[in-house]
Design a protein around this motif. Structure first.
Motif, mmCIF file in Angstrom:
data_model
loop_
_atom_site.group_PDB
_atom_site.id
_atom_site.type_symbol
_atom_site.label_atom_id
_atom_site.label_comp_id
_atom_site.label_asym_id
_atom_site.label_seq_id
_atom_site.Cartn_x
_atom_site.Cartn_y
_atom_site.Cartn_z
ATOM 1 N N ASP A 107 1.021 -1.596 0.062
ATOM 2 C CA ASP A 107 0.396 0.050 0.200
ATOM 3 C C ASP A 107 1.044 1.283 0.178
ATOM 4 O O ASP A 107 2.092 1.539 0.142
ATOM 5 C CB ASP A 107 -0.550 -0.507 1.085
ATOM 6 C CG ASP A 107 -0.369 0.036 2.152
ATOM 7 O OD1 ASP A 107 0.746 0.287 3.039
ATOM 8 O OD2 ASP A 107 -1.099 -0.533 3.181
ATOM 9 N N ALA A 108 0.568 2.862 0.013
ATOM 10 C CA ALA A 108 1.101 3.856 -0.285
ATOM 11 C C ALA A 108 1.313 3.898 1.590
ATOM 12 O O ALA A 108 0.912 4.417 1.978
ATOM 13 C CB ALA A 108 0.073 4.618 -0.974
ATOM 14 N N ALA A 109 2.246 4.846 1.372
ATOM 15 C CA ALA A 109 2.623 4.999 2.671
ATOM 16 C C ALA A 109 3.373 6.329 2.846
ATOM 17 O O ALA A 109 4.354 6.633 1.525
ATOM 18 C CB ALA A 109 3.352 3.978 3.444
ATOM 19 N N LEU A 110 2.942 7.493 3.085
ATOM 20 C CA LEU A 110 3.465 8.525 3.189
ATOM 21 C C LEU A 110 3.871 9.389 4.616
ATOM 22 O O LEU A 110 2.684 9.128 5.306
ATOM 23 C CB LEU A 110 2.560 9.870 2.670
ATOM 24 C CG LEU A 110 1.328 9.627 1.740
ATOM 25 C CD1 LEU A 110 0.431 10.503 2.191
ATOM 26 C CD2 LEU A 110 2.193 9.976 0.864
ATOM 27 N N GLU A 111 4.975 9.817 4.965
ATOM 28 C CA GLU A 111 5.755 10.414 6.268
ATOM 29 C C GLU A 111 4.478 11.312 6.805
ATOM 30 O O GLU A 111 4.797 12.723 5.848
ATOM 31 C CB GLU A 111 7.445 10.691 6.212
ATOM 32 C CG GLU A 111 7.952 8.737 5.825
ATOM 33 C CD GLU A 111 8.012 8.879 6.920
ATOM 34 O OE1 GLU A 111 7.387 9.136 8.552
ATOM 35 O OE2 GLU A 111 7.940 7.057 6.750
ATOM 36 N N VAL A 112 4.216 10.985 7.536
ATOM 37 C CA VAL A 112 3.240 12.531 8.138
ATOM 38 C C VAL A 112 3.304 12.807 10.390
ATOM 39 O O VAL A 112 3.542 12.186 10.416
ATOM 40 C CB VAL A 112 1.727 12.252 7.904
ATOM 41 C CG1 VAL A 112 1.408 13.702 8.354
ATOM 42 C CG2 VAL A 112 1.499 12.044 6.841
ATOM 43 N N THR A 113 3.652 14.127 9.632
ATOM 44 C CA THR A 113 3.594 14.603 11.427
ATOM 45 C C THR A 113 2.471 15.566 11.720
ATOM 46 O O THR A 113 2.619 16.566 11.226
ATOM 47 C CB THR A 113 5.592 14.815 11.363
ATOM 48 O OG1 THR A 113 6.041 14.260 10.805
ATOM 49 C CG2 THR A 113 5.263 15.455 12.877
ATOM 50 N N ALA A 114 2.128 14.993 12.771
ATOM 51 C CA ALA A 114 0.747 15.908 13.259
ATOM 52 C C ALA A 114 0.860 16.534 13.550
ATOM 53 O O ALA A 114 1.549 16.375 14.975
ATOM 54 C CB ALA A 114 -0.040 14.773 13.269
ATOM 55 N N ARG A 115 0.165 18.080 13.240
ATOM 56 C CA ARG A 115 0.568 19.656 14.650
ATOM 57 C C ARG A 115 -0.271 19.067 15.684
ATOM 58 O O ARG A 115 -1.217 18.505 15.537
ATOM 59 C CB ARG A 115 0.620 20.705 13.698
ATOM 60 C CG ARG A 115 1.521 20.441 12.328
ATOM 61 C CD ARG A 115 1.829 21.763 11.876
ATOM 62 N NE ARG A 115 0.531 22.325 10.663
ATOM 63 C CZ ARG A 115 -0.143 22.814 10.234
ATOM 64 N NH1 ARG A 115 0.466 24.151 10.479
ATOM 65 N NH2 ARG A 115 -1.159 23.168 9.520
ATOM 66 N N PRO A 116 0.014 19.398 16.480
ATOM 67 C CA PRO A 116 -1.015 19.688 17.737
ATOM 68 C C PRO A 116 -2.060 20.458 17.827
ATOM 69 O O PRO A 116 -2.272 21.245 16.789
ATOM 70 C CB PRO A 116 -0.046 20.435 18.826
ATOM 71 C CG PRO A 116 0.917 20.226 18.456
ATOM 72 C CD PRO A 116 1.214 20.272 17.338
ATOM 73 N N PHE A 117 -3.139 19.661 18.350
ATOM 74 C CA PHE A 117 -4.726 20.371 17.409
ATOM 75 C C PHE A 117 -4.922 21.477 18.462
ATOM 76 O O PHE A 117 -4.719 21.826 19.819
ATOM 77 C CB PHE A 117 -5.477 19.153 17.974
ATOM 78 C CG PHE A 117 -7.374 20.153 17.881
ATOM 79 C CD1 PHE A 117 -7.149 20.341 16.577
ATOM 80 C CD2 PHE A 117 -7.815 20.630 19.191
ATOM 81 C CE1 PHE A 117 -8.972 20.260 16.316
ATOM 82 C CE2 PHE A 117 -9.248 20.885 18.472
ATOM 83 C CZ PHE A 117 -9.479 21.199 17.531
ATOM 84 N N GLN A 118 -5.089 23.015 17.629
ATOM 85 C CA GLN A 118 -5.367 24.081 18.705
ATOM 86 C C GLN A 118 -7.041 24.439 18.063
ATOM 87 O O GLN A 118 -7.199 24.985 16.769
ATOM 88 C CB GLN A 118 -4.567 25.055 18.240
ATOM 89 C CG GLN A 118 -4.334 26.578 19.098
ATOM 90 C CD GLN A 118 -3.568 27.467 18.694
ATOM 91 O OE1 GLN A 118 -2.947 27.099 18.125
ATOM 92 N NE2 GLN A 118 -3.783 28.318 18.789
ATOM 93 N N ALA A 119 -7.800 24.228 18.893
ATOM 94 C CA ALA A 119 -8.698 24.302 19.058
ATOM 95 C C ALA A 119 -9.302 26.114 18.697
ATOM 96 O O ALA A 119 -8.312 26.441 18.921
ATOM 97 C CB ALA A 119 -9.896 23.984 20.078
ATOM 98 N N PRO A 120 -10.566 26.147 17.690
ATOM 99 C CA PRO A 120 -10.672 27.524 17.163
ATOM 100 C C PRO A 120 -11.433 28.555 18.883
ATOM 101 O O PRO A 120 -12.341 27.470 19.682
ATOM 102 C CB PRO A 120 -11.971 27.419 16.107
ATOM 103 C CG PRO A 120 -12.446 25.925 16.551
ATOM 104 C CD PRO A 120 -11.250 25.264 17.623
ATOM 105 N N SER A 121 -11.519 29.199 18.898
ATOM 106 C CA SER A 121 -12.022 30.222 19.641
ATOM 107 C C SER A 121 -13.800 29.561 20.144
ATOM 108 O O SER A 121 -14.363 29.716 18.652
ATOM 109 C CB SER A 121 -11.368 32.145 19.483
ATOM 110 O OG SER A 121 -12.110 32.501 18.688
ATOM 111 N N TYR A 122 -14.389 29.967 20.891
ATOM 112 C CA TYR A 122 -15.533 30.939 21.214
ATOM 113 C C TYR A 122 -16.388 31.207 20.255
ATOM 114 O O TYR A 122 -17.128 31.152 19.469
ATOM 115 C CB TYR A 122 -16.027 31.197 22.529
ATOM 116 C CG TYR A 122 -17.491 30.821 22.514
ATOM 117 C CD1 TYR A 122 -18.165 29.761 23.457
ATOM 118 C CD2 TYR A 122 -17.916 32.134 22.460
ATOM 119 C CE1 TYR A 122 -19.555 29.846 24.137
ATOM 120 C CE2 TYR A 122 -19.850 31.919 22.614
ATOM 121 C CZ TYR A 122 -19.968 31.015 23.524
ATOM 122 O OH TYR A 122 -21.800 31.289 23.694
ATOM 123 N N SER A 123 -15.646 32.126 20.250
ATOM 124 C CA SER A 123 -16.365 33.376 18.814
ATOM 125 C C SER A 123 -16.283 33.078 17.575
ATOM 126 O O SER A 123 -17.167 32.948 16.557
ATOM 127 C CB SER A 123 -15.998 35.147 18.387
ATOM 128 O OG SER A 123 -14.203 34.447 18.661
#
Length: 438
Positions: A107-123
């Motif tokens: 299968d196809a494999a890609l090297e991926v480094t996930a960035r930390p999730f930064q949630a959007p603001s309330y507004s």
């Protein structure tokens, strides 16, 4: 020079919408919608996997490769599509499958480094939800719903569609429009009810011409349409005898009908063969007219089976599950201008072809359920007599009527045409003699 700020991972509104959508799918329902504050709490708990944008950026370097990952593309082009992904270490693996169901290895494999999730603001969340989410294939089968929470006179709360709540407030204040600051609650409403989704699942389960493996595959696809709280799919215990070849044949026949091309068919019949010390029926090429070049007019579902309506020397109705092989020919044909598939189906009981003739029968009224199942809307009926019978008249292919009259001979008498009446009488006489032998 001012120092350039690092761009946030979730600065794009579409990415924020995706995250909101995931929260609503997982935690909200019509009975328990979520406020913006509750949505934000769930967003803050999320962990970031490789995002769609990340995968899209990496894969679309090959010009729109992500579009090949949809089932629609597989059906239309036969090209390999993505049937699943999984992560292993820092690699995202993409599983590709051919139109025949074979998994491509490796299968196809890609090297991926996930960035930390930064949630959007309330507004940001509040603004995005108020702007609503446009319908597209990524959001189907869900619709974003906004409700207001209203106190019941007897205690507790109920939820009212927000626009209705606003109308109610406007009437109270004697205004056509009013701005309200009531808390909005959100959930995703499924386009299908539980009963509607269950019918889809049942159709897959009871269709006899797909295998058990294919049935499970289709149910997995349908699971993405499943309404919330619909979890258990009971078995329908249907008889299965499908083959992978059926799908290729149906695709080819659809193409031939669409392009008005003739088809060479190898048609089969069941014969008894000795296998594993037992005589068993096996589909084999038919001895007479086993190979035919036909003009395909229509595919239709009737009498619990798929049929190909076509012309060979005359009109023919061929069971698709008995077509052993199909080959597209370069020769073209023209469908008759007066060919109406629905009318044709109704005039061919149990798909027996033939020229329509006037038929008149006397039938027991107790047979009415079977008459409707067998002949549909075609017959006309007279007022029931004191003897509990009704006269049934219709213009229809007689051979199908012959089968019906013989099957229910104790409750049916064919009156016209005379040749059909005589033919049925002769068959009943021969069989009566057979059973009267000592």
């Amino acid at each position: 020079m001012a120092e350039k700020k690092e761009r946030k991972a979730y600065s794009n509104a579409y990415h924020s919408l995706e995250a909101i959508w995931m929260v609503l799918r997982q935690y909200a329902s019509q009975e328990h919608p979520l406020s913006v504050g509750e949505i934000c709490k769930y967003l803050q708990q999320m962990e970031q996997a490789p995002s769609r944008a990340t995968v899209n950026r990496l894969l679309t370097q090959g010009a729109g490769l992500l579009e090949l990952f949809s089932p629609e593309t597989l059906a239309q082009t036969g090209e390999p599509v993505c049937t699943g992904t999984y992560t292993k270490g820092d690699a995202l693996h993409v599983v590709l499958e051919t139109s025949e169901g074979a998994v491509l290895q490796p299968d196809a494999a890609l090297e991926v480094t996930a960035r930390p999730f930064q949630a959007p603001s309330y507004s940001a969340v509040d603004k995005l939800l108020k702007d609503e989410v446009p319908f597209d294939l990524n959001t189907f089968p869900f619709r974003l719903r906004c409700v207001a929470r209203v106190k019941r006179p007897t205690g507790g709360y109920r939820y009212l569609p927000y626009e209705k709540w606003e109308e109610r407030q406007a009437k109270k204040k004697g205004e056509e429009e009013t701005r309200n600051n009531a808390t909005r609650y959100y959930y995703l409403a499924n386009a299908l009810t539980q009963g509607e989704w269950r019918i889809f699942a049942d159709l897959v389960q009871v269709y006899p011409y797909i295998s058990q493996n294919q049935t499970q595959k289709f149910l997995a696809v349908l699971d993405s349409l499943r309404p919330r709280h619909t979890r258990y799919v009971p078995s329908r215990y249907a008889f299965k005898r499908g083959s992978e070849e059926q799908f290729r044949i149906i695709n080819l026949l659809d193409q031939a009908i669409r392009e008005k091309k003739k088809v060479r068919l190898t048609y089969g019949e069941y014969r008894l063969v000795l296998q594993d010390k037992r005589w068993q029926p096996k589909l084999a090429r038919r001895e007479k007219n086993g190979v035919m070049n036909v003009s395909p007019y229509a595919l239709m579902w009737s009498n619990g089976n798929y049929y190909l309506v076509c012309r060979h020397r005359g009109m023919m109705n061929l069971r698709v599950d008995r077509i052993v092989k199909a080959e597209l020919l370069p020769d073209s044909f023209t469908t008759p201008s007066d060919f109406d598939p629905v009318q044709y189906r109704d005039r061919c009981p149990v798909m027996y072809p033939g020229k329509a003739e006037f038929v008149r029968m006397r039938c027991a009224v107790t047979l009415l359920n079977t008459l409707v199942d067998f002949f549909g809307p075609v017959p006309q009926y007279t007022k029931p007599g004191e003897d509990g019978t009704t006269e049934v008249t219709m213009s229809i292919a007689p051979e199908g009527v012959r089968l019906f009259a013989l099957q229910y001979a104790d409750q049916v008498e064919v009156l016209e045409p005379e040749w059909l009446r005589e033919k049925i009488g002769a068959i009943l006489t021969r069989n009566g003699e057979k059973y009267s032998r000592s």
